[in-house]
Design an enzyme around this catalytic site. Structure first.
Site, PDB file in Angstrom:
ATOM      1  N   ARG A 119       0.816  -1.224   0.000  1.00  0.00           N
ATOM      2  CA  ARG A 119       0.000   0.000   0.000  1.00  0.00           C
ATOM      3  C   ARG A 119       0.848   1.273   0.000  1.00  0.00           C
ATOM      4  NH1 ARG A 119      -2.256  -3.637  -1.447  1.00  0.00           N
ATOM      5  NH2 ARG A 119      -4.168  -4.584  -0.676  1.00  0.00           N
TER       6      ARG A 119
ATOM      7  N   SER B 182     -11.373  -1.780   2.216  1.00  0.00           N
ATOM      8  CA  SER B 182     -10.770  -2.106   3.515  1.00  0.00           C
ATOM      9  C   SER B 182     -10.320  -0.821   4.195  1.00  0.00           C
ATOM     10  CB  SER B 182      -9.590  -3.054   3.333  1.00  0.00           C
ATOM     11  OG  SER B 182     -10.014  -4.282   2.785  1.00  0.00           O
TER      12      SER B 182
ATOM     13  N   GLU C 146      -5.988   2.566   6.336  1.00  0.00           N
ATOM     14  CA  GLU C 146      -5.517   2.418   4.967  1.00  0.00           C
ATOM     15  C   GLU C 146      -6.058   3.538   4.099  1.00  0.00           C
ATOM     16  OE1 GLU C 146      -6.353  -0.732   1.390  1.00  0.00           O
ATOM     17  OE2 GLU C 146      -5.480  -1.543   3.230  1.00  0.00           O
TER      18      GLU C 146
END
Length: 310
Positions: A185, A235, A305
């Site tokens: 990420r 998410s 995230e």
């Protein structure tokens, strides 16, 4: 005349055809459907318009925020007192490239604003494998590269060959996949100082029926396990080392917890969803409650995230 008025005037002079929007509601541009207005938004449709946009913004010391499909973004209720650049037009195009040498893998070039789902479909149409994982990811190519998007064992780093990007002064840079620094990420582009114009993906040839079958399987899994019927940003938390965020949240009995219109999905605990009328404040308060409770019960600290703007 303030700096944003100066910027609008300068961009209108440099690029008469450039689409500019003032006080643009960001809820229209995020998958959460949350967020107040951005002070100014530009939608460059070509690399030249993007170059002029960056040059003008940085000359006035107004850092641009690069927006893709807004699928990993939560914008403040008060909005964003800044400049948003959302590529469009020709920067959404996808095309197959001829091989440079015999035996080379197939190559697809996609504009930074192209949707990953469209890129995955284009790979299927060309009989190329390696992008099946992207079939249901709602982000753009630029966002996917920036976040090293991945799912079901596949990720962008596995197939990215090179990226064409623009620096602050509009200088074009060509980076190899290795130069992009893709990790979990994160990438070289996470700092927001380079605008991704195009990316090239190297993909092996595959069997169309098998590729389509994998894509259908991933799509079915998403429908069964994810709350696709509600707005969200996917998410919400990064995967903690040695754990899964959704499992921890579920273990702590947090499924269904709500703050205002925001709720921990009862279908997938890793998703915070907008059940209707949720505000940015609702989502952040709920996320904070989840983090604190998971830390209290398990000792594991969750990290967001999704990106918060404004």
């Amino acid at each position: 005349m303030d700096r944003f008025e100066l910027l609008r005037t300068e961009l209108t002079r440099r690029c008469p055809g450039l689409e500019l929007r003032e006080e643009e509601p960001m809820a229209r541009h995020t998958s959460f459907h949350i967020g107040g207005p951005a002070r100014l938004m530009a939608l460059p449709r070509t690399e030249e318009e993007a170059r002029e946009t960056l040059q003008a913004a940085w000359a006035l010391e107004i850092p641009p925020f690069f927006l893709g499909n807004g699928s990993n973004l939560l914008v403040a209720d008060r909005g964003y007192e800044g400049f948003v650049v959302k590529p469009a037009g020709a920067l959404e195009e996808i095309r197959a490239l001829p091989p440079e040498r015999p035996g080379e893998k197939g190559r697809l070039e996609a504009g930074g604003a192209a949707l990953l789902s469209r890129l995955s479909k284009a790979a299927l149409d060309q009989g190329l494998t390696g992008l099946e994982f992207a079939q249901g990811i709602p982000g753009s190519v630029g966002g996917g590269v920036t976040m090293n998007a991945g799912a079901y064992g596949g990720e962008t780093a596995q197939v990215l060959l090179q990226v064409t990007a623009l620096e602050r002064d509009g200088t074009q840079r060509l980076l190899s996949g290795a130069d992009c620094g893709l990790s979990y990420r994160h990438s070289r582009f996470s700092e927001g100082d380079l605008l991704i114009c195009r990316a090239v993906f190297a993909l092996p040839e595959g069997n169309r029926e098998e590729i389509a079958g994998r894509m259908a399987d991933f799509a079915q899994r998403r429908r069964e396990k994810q709350p696709l019927e509600y707005p969200s940003a996917g998410s919400t938390f990064k995967r903690p080392q040695g754990h899964f965020a959704a499992a921890l949240i579920d273990q702590c009995g947090l499924k269904g917890r709500a703050v205002g219109g925001a709720q921990v999905s009862e279908k997938h605990a890793g998703f915070l969803i907008n059940r209707g009328g949720a505000t940015c404040a609702d989502v952040l308060e709920l996320a904070d409650q989840v983090r604190q409770e998971v830390l209290r019960q398990t000792g594991v600290e969750l990290e967001l995230e999704i990106r918060v703007l404004g």
